[in-house]
Enzyme design. Structure first.
Site, short mmCIF file in Angstrom:
data_model
loop_
_atom_site.label_atom_id
_atom_site.label_comp_id
_atom_site.label_asym_id
_atom_site.label_seq_id
_atom_site.Cartn_x
_atom_site.Cartn_y
_atom_site.Cartn_z
N GLY A 42 0.84 -1.20 0.00
CA GLY A 42 0.00 0.00 0.00
C GLY A 42 0.87 1.24 0.00
N ASP A 262 7.40 5.67 -2.96
CA ASP A 262 6.80 5.89 -1.65
C ASP A 262 7.87 6.25 -0.62
OD1 ASP A 262 4.42 5.04 -2.84
OD2 ASP A 262 4.75 2.96 -2.23
#
Length: 306
Positions: A42, A262
């Site tokens: 995620g 990320d």
């Protein structure tokens, strides 16, 4: 959903988006494998874990199924020092992502339609809930999950600003989730409206046809702080009307590129919370990305559970 104890005791940054269970075969491709590992995947939880690793207080906000995979995700993020602002859903599952290793590259398969996270709705995080938070971060993956998630992100921008928080947005285009036309319009609108926007030069070219960092800036003129990442070349920051700041990327022996974007965002945002100057924030992003590029996972390993 758990709540902070008071408005004077809240995380510095809140990241909102879906996290899935990640199934990765270890002995062959999906069609032939007999063994696999179970992890998590995620973008927003990757960022939250990266920020938490720097010592800053961070929360991850989302929805999980009331199932063992949701338990596993929650436990792993708590082990990494991330606070959970999470609702559990007994009637919708935690999403799952399968990685199919290949000789030259890996493919991924999403099983997230109708997931608990896809049921997030406008007002999931209100201005009152966000009071005292300094940065609210999400990505272009979240509005692609469902119509209600897209509406939730639109409302989130307004509620974050009402709470005097900066809005951070990583474009993070995911081709399998929606059409190029929907993605191009929605991602441009959100990227241009954010206070801090991260975008890869290659993905901007793919969805908007903008080739250079300067062209991307011209396409997104209203974003206060635009960060254009260009792989192993470096990253350029456009801060208002000031001269752009470029910091080259370090030379890295890449093991797996997934998760590096990320990690870059987590390093940059942590340095932002520290009050670092723009060049130092870009360098912190590169350093965080380098740590992930040299391992096969999205996040560095922790010590085993005891």
């Amino acid at each position: 959903m758990s709540t902070p104890s008071s408005s004077t005791s809240v995380p510095e940054i809140v990241c909102i988006g879906e996290t899935m269970a990640l199934i990765t075969p270890t002995d062959a491709g999906l069609a032939e494998a007999t063994h696999a590992t179970v992890g998590l995947a995620g973008a927003e939880s990757n960022v939250s874990a990266g920020v938490a690793a720097t010592g800053h207080r961070v929360a991850w906000a989302s929805r999980l199924g009331d199932d063992p995979l949701g338990d596993r995700i929650a436990t792993e993020l708590e082990r990494r020092g991330v606070e959970l602002w999470v609702e559990r859903d007994g009637s919708a599952p935690t999403g799952v992502m399968f990685k199919d290793p290949g000789v030259e590259s890996s493919r991924v398969y999403y099983y997230r339609s109708g997931s608990a996270a896809s049921r997030m709705e406008p007002g999931f995080l209100t201005a009152e809930r966000l009071e005292g938070v300094r940065i609210v971060h999400t990505t272009g993956i979240t509005p692609a999950l469902s119509t209600s998630c897209r509406e939730m992100v639109d409302r989130l921008f307004d509620d974050a600003r009402a709470a005097n928080a900066l809005v951070s947005f990583d474009v993070n285009d995911r081709r399998p989730l929606w059409s190029r036309e929907d993605a191009a319009e929605t991602l441009a609108r959100l990227a241009d409206a954010a206070d801090i926007t991260f975008v890869g030069r290659d993905e901007a070219e793919r969805i908007w046809g903008t080739v250079t960092p300067a062209e991307i800036r011209a396409f997104l003129p209203n974003c206060a702080l635009l960060i254009v990442k260009d792989g192993d070349v470096g990253a350029t920051a456009f801060d208002g009307d000031a001269e752009p700041v470029f910091v080259p990327a370090p030379v890295v022996d890449v093991v797996e590129p997934v998760g590096a974007g990320d990690a870059f965002a987590s390093g940059f945002l942590a340095a932002t919370l520290d009050g670092a100057d723009l060049a130092a924030r870009l360098s912190a992003g590169h350093a965080a990305a380098e740590r992930v590029l040299t391992i096969a996972a999205d996040l560095p390993p922790l010590s085993p559970l005891v």
